[in-house]
Design an enzyme around this catalytic site. Sequence first.
Site, mmCIF file in Angstrom:
data_model
loop_
_atom_site.group_PDB
_atom_site.id
_atom_site.type_symbol
_atom_site.label_atom_id
_atom_site.label_comp_id
_atom_site.label_asym_id
_atom_site.label_seq_id
_atom_site.Cartn_x
_atom_site.Cartn_y
_atom_site.Cartn_z
ATOM 1 N N LYS A 32 0.813 -1.232 0.024
ATOM 2 C CA LYS A 32 0.101 -0.034 0.102
ATOM 3 C C LYS A 32 0.874 1.262 -0.165
ATOM 4 C CE LYS A 32 -2.790 -2.617 3.084
ATOM 5 N NZ LYS A 32 -3.336 -2.674 4.608
ATOM 6 N N GLY A 33 2.320 1.259 0.501
ATOM 7 C CA GLY A 33 2.990 2.254 0.586
ATOM 8 C C GLY A 33 3.210 3.224 -0.303
ATOM 9 N N GLU A 73 7.963 3.083 -6.332
ATOM 10 C CA GLU A 73 8.089 2.488 -4.951
ATOM 11 C C GLU A 73 8.233 3.715 -3.823
ATOM 12 O OE1 GLU A 73 7.955 0.134 -3.137
ATOM 13 O OE2 GLU A 73 8.945 -1.753 -4.009
ATOM 14 N N ASP A 82 14.811 -0.071 0.819
ATOM 15 C CA ASP A 82 15.491 -0.380 2.191
ATOM 16 C C ASP A 82 16.812 -1.328 1.852
ATOM 17 O OD1 ASP A 82 14.948 0.091 5.336
ATOM 18 O OD2 ASP A 82 15.990 -1.839 4.739
ATOM 19 N N LYS A 109 17.321 4.362 1.270
ATOM 20 C CA LYS A 109 18.307 4.325 2.479
ATOM 21 C C LYS A 109 19.676 3.264 1.967
ATOM 22 C CE LYS A 109 14.938 3.395 5.847
ATOM 23 N NZ LYS A 109 14.505 2.237 6.910
ATOM 24 N N PHE A 129 14.143 4.480 10.794
ATOM 25 C CA PHE A 129 12.524 3.876 10.375
ATOM 26 C C PHE A 129 11.828 5.284 10.331
ATOM 27 C CE2 PHE A 129 8.400 2.192 11.209
ATOM 28 C CZ PHE A 129 8.477 1.003 10.200
ATOM 29 N N ASP A 148 4.124 3.100 6.794
ATOM 30 C CA ASP A 148 3.192 2.991 8.208
ATOM 31 C C ASP A 148 4.209 2.255 9.174
ATOM 32 O OD1 ASP A 148 3.539 0.370 6.723
ATOM 33 O OD2 ASP A 148 2.349 -0.590 8.428
ATOM 34 N N ARG A 168 0.151 6.502 7.929
ATOM 35 C CA ARG A 168 0.212 6.678 6.333
ATOM 36 C C ARG A 168 -0.091 7.743 5.962
ATOM 37 N NH1 ARG A 168 1.368 1.689 4.094
ATOM 38 N NH2 ARG A 168 0.384 -0.262 5.088
HETATM 39 P P1 5GP Z 1 13.026 -3.568 1.385
HETATM 40 O O1 5GP Z 1 12.609 -4.923 0.558
HETATM 41 O O2 5GP Z 1 13.638 -2.759 0.433
HETATM 42 O O3 5GP Z 1 13.912 -3.992 2.581
HETATM 43 O O4 5GP Z 1 11.567 -3.041 1.964
HETATM 44 C C1 5GP Z 1 10.611 -2.956 1.341
HETATM 45 C C2 5GP Z 1 9.594 -2.403 1.907
HETATM 46 O O5 5GP Z 1 9.554 -2.388 3.329
HETATM 47 C C3 5GP Z 1 9.087 -0.912 1.533
HETATM 48 O O6 5GP Z 1 8.452 -0.888 0.571
HETATM 49 C C4 5GP Z 1 8.317 -0.514 2.922
HETATM 50 O O7 5GP Z 1 7.190 -0.833 2.883
HETATM 51 C C5 5GP Z 1 9.081 -1.185 3.977
HETATM 52 N N1 5GP Z 1 10.226 -0.262 4.704
HETATM 53 C C6 5GP Z 1 11.477 -0.365 4.354
HETATM 54 N N2 5GP Z 1 11.932 0.546 5.335
HETATM 55 C C7 5GP Z 1 11.006 1.272 6.003
HETATM 56 C C8 5GP Z 1 10.828 2.195 6.669
HETATM 57 O O8 5GP Z 1 11.774 3.093 7.165
HETATM 58 N N3 5GP Z 1 9.820 2.990 7.317
HETATM 59 C C9 5GP Z 1 8.410 2.134 6.939
HETATM 60 N N4 5GP Z 1 7.315 2.622 7.337
HETATM 61 N N5 5GP Z 1 8.647 1.176 5.831
HETATM 62 C C10 5GP Z 1 9.777 0.576 5.640
HETATM 63 MG MG MG Z 2 4.743 -1.301 5.974
HETATM 64 MG MG MG Z 3 7.056 -0.714 -1.205
#
Ligand code: 5GP
Ligand code: MG
Ligand code: MG
Length: 189
Positions: A47-48, A103, A107, A135, A156, A163, A169
């Site tokens: 949803k982000g 996106e 992260d 990041k 974070f 969220d 959100r």
């Molecule tokens: P990744 O697979 O790149 O580690 O993370 C993917 C998803 O994790 C992002 O699309 C997001 O939904 C969530 N995410 C990663 N870092 C953060 C953060 O700092 N805050 C929040 N709320 N969600 C995060």
């Molecule tokens: Mg989330």
């Molecule tokens: Mg995402």
Amino acid sequence: MELRDVESDITEILFSEEQIQGRLAELAREIERDYEGKDVLIIAVLKGAVMVLSDLVRELKFHAHIDFMAVSSYGSSTKSSGVVRIVKDLDAEIAGRHVLIVEDIIDSGLTLNWLIGNLESRGPASIEVVAMFRKPEAIKEPVDVKYVGYDIPNAFVVGYGLDYNEDYRNVRGLAVLSPHVYGGEDPHA
Ligand code: 5GP
Ligand code: MG
Ligand code: MG
């Protein structure tokens, strides 16, 4: 109902809504230039990414078609494992089309790498990524992202679609969530 006061839940506002809109407008100009005369399908992962998607497509001066996917990570609900299950697939066929993935935040890069691999197997003409936030210190798998809004510290964050336990959100800017809310350990680390 009023939006609850979130000031005591955050330690820092990294970007205001105005800053985010300004940066998105710059990215939109690049995207318009790069996709001139092409048929583009813009895909957001629920949803982000809904805030970025809705702001970006309204900023674009070309006719952008949109579609959505919902995925869920195996294992913990907050930590990325890179092993992903499709909860809702695209409505559209993407073979031969130019795909732009939108996106919220990159992260570890694990989710996005999985998604790119999955979409590539469907034979699109091209795949590029636009991510509002990234990041750099958290990357575990390098991923080629053509359009990045802002690089941010490894903290974070919430707001602008992001969220914590489905909350925050609709906070308009991007903020660092205070560790007292989640009790110390970074929920996504
Ligand atoms: P990744 O697979 O790149 O580690 O993370 C993917 C998803 O994790 C992002 O699309 C997001 O939904 C969530 N995410 C990663 N870092 C953060 C953060 O700092 N805050 C929040 N709320 N969600 C995060
Ligand atoms: Mg989330
Ligand atoms: Mg995402």
